[in-house]
Design an enzyme around this catalytic site. Sequence first.
Site, PDB file in Angstrom:
ATOM      1  N   SER A  62       0.821  -1.214   0.000  1.00 20.02           N
ATOM      2  CA  SER A  62       0.000   0.000   0.000  1.00 20.02           C
ATOM      3  C   SER A  62       0.850   1.258   0.000  1.00 20.02           C
ATOM      4  O   SER A  62       1.995   1.268   0.462  1.00 20.02           O
ATOM      5  CB  SER A  62      -0.902   0.040   1.236  1.00 20.02           C
ATOM      6  OG  SER A  62      -1.603  -1.162   1.356  1.00 20.02           O
TER       7      SER A  62
HETATM    8  N1  SAH Z   1      -0.681  -4.448   3.984  1.00 22.66           N
HETATM    9  C1  SAH Z   1      -0.032  -4.868   2.766  1.00 22.66           C
HETATM   10  C2  SAH Z   1      -0.851  -4.565   1.567  1.00 22.66           C
HETATM   11  C3  SAH Z   1      -1.345  -5.797   0.953  1.00 22.66           C
HETATM   12  S1  SAH Z   1      -2.496  -5.655  -0.317  1.00 22.66           S
HETATM   13  C4  SAH Z   1       1.345  -4.260   2.679  1.00 22.66           C
HETATM   14  O1  SAH Z   1       1.630  -3.371   3.448  1.00 22.66           O
HETATM   15  O2  SAH Z   1       2.119  -4.691   1.839  1.00 22.66           O
HETATM   16  C5  SAH Z   1      -3.749  -6.715   0.215  1.00 22.66           C
HETATM   17  C6  SAH Z   1      -3.385  -8.124   0.459  1.00 22.66           C
HETATM   18  O3  SAH Z   1      -4.564  -8.759   0.884  1.00 22.66           O
HETATM   19  C7  SAH Z   1      -2.927  -8.909  -0.758  1.00 22.66           C
HETATM   20  O4  SAH Z   1      -1.664  -9.433  -0.487  1.00 22.66           O
HETATM   21  C8  SAH Z   1      -3.967  -9.992  -0.924  1.00 22.66           C
HETATM   22  O5  SAH Z   1      -3.414 -11.240  -1.346  1.00 22.66           O
HETATM   23  C9  SAH Z   1      -4.520 -10.110   0.471  1.00 22.66           C
HETATM   24  N2  SAH Z   1      -5.855 -10.692   0.581  1.00 22.66           N
HETATM   25  C10 SAH Z   1      -6.936 -10.499  -0.212  1.00 22.66           C
HETATM   26  N3  SAH Z   1      -7.968 -11.203   0.263  1.00 22.66           N
HETATM   27  C11 SAH Z   1      -7.553 -11.817   1.381  1.00 22.66           C
HETATM   28  C12 SAH Z   1      -8.144 -12.686   2.334  1.00 22.66           C
HETATM   29  N4  SAH Z   1      -9.426 -13.063   2.233  1.00 22.66           N
HETATM   30  N5  SAH Z   1      -7.412 -13.142   3.333  1.00 22.66           N
HETATM   31  C13 SAH Z   1      -6.105 -12.787   3.465  1.00 22.66           C
HETATM   32  N6  SAH Z   1      -5.492 -11.980   2.619  1.00 22.66           N
HETATM   33  C14 SAH Z   1      -6.197 -11.508   1.593  1.00 22.66           C
END
Ligand code: SAH
Length: 663
Positions: A62
């Site tokens: 993000s």
């Molecule tokens: N907080 C992260 C941003 C990740 S983006 C950072 O700082 O890098 C969102 C993430 O949510 C993705 O990696 C995606 O694979 C995950 N995601 C989506 N649906 C999900 C679910 N149901 N359970 C766990 N992770 C999920």
Amino acid sequence: MSDFEQLRQQMIDFQLVARGLHDQIVLNALKAVPREEFIPTDLLEFAYRDSPLPIAASQTISQPYIVALMTAALELKENDRVLEVGTGSGYAAAVLAEISDNVYTIERHKILVDTARQRLQDLGYTNVQVLHGDGTLGWPEHAPFDAIVVAAGGPEVPKSLKQQLAIGGRLVIPVGASLDTQKLVRVRRISEDVYEEENLGSVRFVPLIGAAGWEDETAEIQATVKLKPELSLSELIYQSSEHFANIYDVNLNNLMERIDDSRVVLLGEASHGTAEFHEMRARITQELIEKKGFTIVAAEADWPDAAHINNYIHGLEPDALLQSKPFSRFPTWMWANQSILEFTHWLKAHNDKVGSSDDKVGFYGLDLYSLYSSMEVVLKYLEEVDPETAEVARVRYGCLTPWAVDPSLYSLAILTKQYRECEKEVLTTLQNLLKKRIKYSLADGEKFFNAEQNAKLVANAERYYRTMYYAESNSWNQRDQHMFETLQDVLKFRGPESKVVIWAHNSHIGDASATQMSASGEINLGQLVRQKYGDKTYIIGFGTDHGTVAAASEWGGPLEIKQVEPSHIDSYERVCHEVKTDNFLLPLRQPLQKITRKKLLLERLERAIGVIYKPESELQSHYFYASLPHQFDEYIWFDETRAAEALAKETTKGIPDTFPFGV
Ligand code: SAH
């Protein structure tokens, strides 16, 4: 402070505080986490950019601002138990772990779980646990949570997450009926059954896929495609350049910073007959003079011609004489044009204001076409200071005089071996002059310097014309070598602190080793300057797509105003033409985005228009291959340009062109 720490501080100041984020606990947490550790290595340079970045499994890390905003919305305390859904890179988890004692984070992609777990462990975040699973179901074993944050957008707030909130707990999640945008929602559990919901604004996240999220992965793929469109090179240039409307109010502050404390700044041109190139070079030169103490302008002009301008700007000649005396040899318009006239007036006014003569700007010519007039200057000088030597020199130079008005005939004469070579004679004159350097220069340093340079010019010009018809690249090299030597002499004459701006064609100032020229053994001024002055050199190339240009059809031919053809499809010019703005500065040595520089490195065609322009054989006559970011430190683009406005004047007979690429 390391580079990354500096970038992190800038991120705090410009991306967070500037947007109104003042929560000191959150700011401290973001300041403590090395974001660069969470970025794929090939994107390291973008670690602190104000945007999300791609990570493995087609997901994103993000944007720092979003992480800060969501973390602030959680109202965390030190002993809070926090759940994150969507570990991704692990970056946000690290930020949470900087504030609260116990962080639990869930990710559905195994590859991301494995890397994030390892990374967090390596960085010493022992208070984070990473689970591989569907985060929409929460992590009941560790519930209730004081705070839950979801880093992916779902259609609604998952019930299980609400249920796993402690009383008083906060849940922050992007929610939206479409994949394109969501609103950021904060749910607060007031009591066992009562929840309060607030809207914190619009956001855009990757989709939350799971039991209480979106159903299938096609949604994820669709959204990913939308989030990461492949940017074209023109789009990258657009993002990596500074755009400007016109030359008169272009802001050059950033350029001045990039030039930093360079001693030699080289300003190019893609043709010898374009007004904008002159005008922009004048603007940049004025700032270099006023803001950075540059006192030398050295041009691809003949020494004696430039000396008239130098005299005028020092108040030694009544006007720039551009309409009459100097630059009366073909191609007159190259320097005797309206833009240069205005620039010389500016230089004069500047010098009038400046008190000490050391601070006055000098204008010098680096080129060596002026065999005849240089001989005249040497003889005139000697007549004044040492009439006897003048007589001897006159005899020696006599060797060259039959050809002096059109020196190209000299090389033809040598080819036919009808005449003896004059090298010895002209060198002896130079040596005699140099031997008497001390005696003469005591009388008047500037005058002696002028005569000395002319004598050197005669010697180099003799060799130049002699080799011109034997080996073309060799004569090119001699000419640029002469320019380089003259430059060194001028710098020495003006003292160790002196700084110079050079005005010459791109083909002289762009590093030849980055162009097709190097294949035929050609070197040039820019390359020699770079070798000598290293990073105290700053080379700026110029380019254009279409418009008009002042040029002739053949050497010695009349001046014509010609249409510049739209650029070739495989050229750098075409890529720049496709950028959705007309004029820009494109930093290449310190690019705004490294990816742009990388993509520009691959060789493309580049156009060079000299004093001759042959649109009918443009590809063969005017294009060559080059690698722009190696050739120049910066590139200035004018999509449409107009012909330089030549001053009306009498012309004298010219000499053959030796411009490379057959121009
Ligand atoms: N907080 C992260 C941003 C990740 S983006 C950072 O700082 O890098 C969102 C993430 O949510 C993705 O990696 C995606 O694979 C995950 N995601 C989506 N649906 C999900 C679910 N149901 N359970 C766990 N992770 C999920």
